[in-house]
Design a protein around this motif. Sequence first.
Motif, PDB file in Angstrom:
ATOM      1  N   GLY A  50      -0.104  -2.556   1.540  1.00  0.00           N
ATOM      2  CA  GLY A  50      -0.341  -3.927   1.963  1.00  0.00           C
ATOM      3  C   GLY A  50       0.880  -4.616   2.535  1.00  0.00           C
ATOM      4  O   GLY A  50       0.798  -5.237   3.609  1.00  0.00           O
ATOM      5  N   PRO A  51       2.045  -4.576   1.871  1.00  0.00           N
ATOM      6  CA  PRO A  51       3.225  -5.224   2.448  1.00  0.00           C
ATOM      7  C   PRO A  51       3.597  -4.681   3.828  1.00  0.00           C
ATOM      8  O   PRO A  51       3.979  -5.447   4.717  1.00  0.00           O
ATOM      9  N   ALA A  52       3.484  -3.367   4.018  1.00  0.00           N
ATOM     10  CA  ALA A  52       3.790  -2.787   5.334  1.00  0.00           C
ATOM     11  C   ALA A  52       2.807  -3.286   6.389  1.00  0.00           C
ATOM     12  O   ALA A  52       3.187  -3.546   7.532  1.00  0.00           O
ATOM     13  N   LEU A  53       1.528  -3.423   6.015  1.00  0.00           N
ATOM     14  CA  LEU A  53       0.544  -3.948   6.962  1.00  0.00           C
ATOM     15  C   LEU A  53       0.863  -5.384   7.332  1.00  0.00           C
ATOM     16  O   LEU A  53       0.790  -5.762   8.511  1.00  0.00           O
TER      17      LEU A  53
ATOM     18  N   LYS B  25      -6.003   6.548   3.794  1.00  0.00           N
ATOM     19  CA  LYS B  25      -5.241   5.310   3.576  1.00  0.00           C
ATOM     20  C   LYS B  25      -5.543   4.721   2.202  1.00  0.00           C
ATOM     21  O   LYS B  25      -5.805   3.529   2.045  1.00  0.00           O
ATOM     22  N   ARG B  26      -5.481   5.561   1.169  1.00  0.00           N
ATOM     23  CA  ARG B  26      -5.859   5.109  -0.179  1.00  0.00           C
ATOM     24  C   ARG B  26      -4.916   4.055  -0.730  1.00  0.00           C
ATOM     25  O   ARG B  26      -5.348   3.097  -1.370  1.00  0.00           O
ATOM     26  N   ARG B  27      -3.607   4.246  -0.518  1.00  0.00           N
ATOM     27  CA  ARG B  27      -2.656   3.241  -1.002  1.00  0.00           C
ATOM     28  C   ARG B  27      -2.881   1.909  -0.315  1.00  0.00           C
ATOM     29  O   ARG B  27      -2.829   0.851  -0.942  1.00  0.00           O
ATOM     30  N   LEU B  28      -3.128   1.955   0.990  1.00  0.00           N
ATOM     31  CA  LEU B  28      -3.398   0.724   1.726  1.00  0.00           C
ATOM     32  C   LEU B  28      -4.684   0.087   1.216  1.00  0.00           C
ATOM     33  O   LEU B  28      -4.746  -1.136   1.002  1.00  0.00           O
ATOM     34  N   ALA B  29      -5.721   0.893   1.018  1.00  0.00           N
ATOM     35  CA  ALA B  29      -7.003   0.362   0.542  1.00  0.00           C
ATOM     36  C   ALA B  29      -6.877  -0.268  -0.842  1.00  0.00           C
ATOM     37  O   ALA B  29      -7.556  -1.264  -1.141  1.00  0.00           O
ATOM     38  N   GLN B  30      -6.019   0.275  -1.695  1.00  0.00           N
ATOM     39  CA  GLN B  30      -5.816  -0.323  -3.012  1.00  0.00           C
ATOM     40  C   GLN B  30      -5.266  -1.736  -2.900  1.00  0.00           C
ATOM     41  O   GLN B  30      -5.577  -2.600  -3.724  1.00  0.00           O
ATOM     42  N   ASP B  31      -4.457  -1.981  -1.880  1.00  0.00           N
ATOM     43  CA  ASP B  31      -3.829  -3.292  -1.711  1.00  0.00           C
ATOM     44  C   ASP B  31      -4.707  -4.276  -0.958  1.00  0.00           C
ATOM     45  O   ASP B  31      -4.720  -5.469  -1.285  1.00  0.00           O
ATOM     46  N   VAL B  32      -5.430  -3.788   0.074  1.00  0.00           N
ATOM     47  CA  VAL B  32      -6.128  -4.732   0.960  1.00  0.00           C
ATOM     48  C   VAL B  32      -7.636  -4.519   0.990  1.00  0.00           C
ATOM     49  O   VAL B  32      -8.350  -5.288   1.641  1.00  0.00           O
TER      50      VAL B  32
END
Length: 200
Positions: free
Chosen positions: A187-190, A23-30
């Motif tokens: 992040g936006p999807a989360l 979840k690297r893209r998610l981790a970059q955001d959140v």
Amino acid sequence: MAAERARRHLVIFARQPRYGLGKRRLAQDVGNVAALRFSRSALAELVRRLGRDPRWTLWLAVTPDRPTAWVRQGRPIGQGRGDLGARLTRVASALPPGPAVILGADTPGVTRTDVAQAFRHLGRHAAVLGPARDGGYWLIGLRRTPRDPLPFADIRWSTAHTLADTLASLTDHRVGLLQMREDVDDGPALRRALRRRRLA
């Protein structure tokens, strides 16, 4: 019912939830902590909701392949190496006979009704797909008879073309479609997923 369950396979593709991995893209955001929290809770929720249904056998296709002691429910099976197509092919080929429905661990809200609908589609279709908002898909189901292909070669994975490429590889076969859902990859999807959960 036991014989029916033995012939139907529900597979959740999952990375072992570990800090800083996946979840690297998610981790970059959140951040890594929030990404890990999401990975753990989303997988646990899916397993809890879908794993005890008597209509299918639950498998967890895991990466890394070992250790598997963290898998508390479902039968673990290693994804192996390669791109997503190679891993999907390996897992789909290794399962016992019968139709298989495969979904990722990053799509919250998948229900037993969704999975049952996918298996119903496989009664009259070679494959079934659950389209995702980003051009991919959150679920693929395969009838897996000798005349039905595994449609995972020459796919542009993790792009807006993934669904279209997969449908193109199934041109000569009947394909069912489920409702569109959204994978949580950033992040936006989360935030949208958390908002839907609050409104549910």
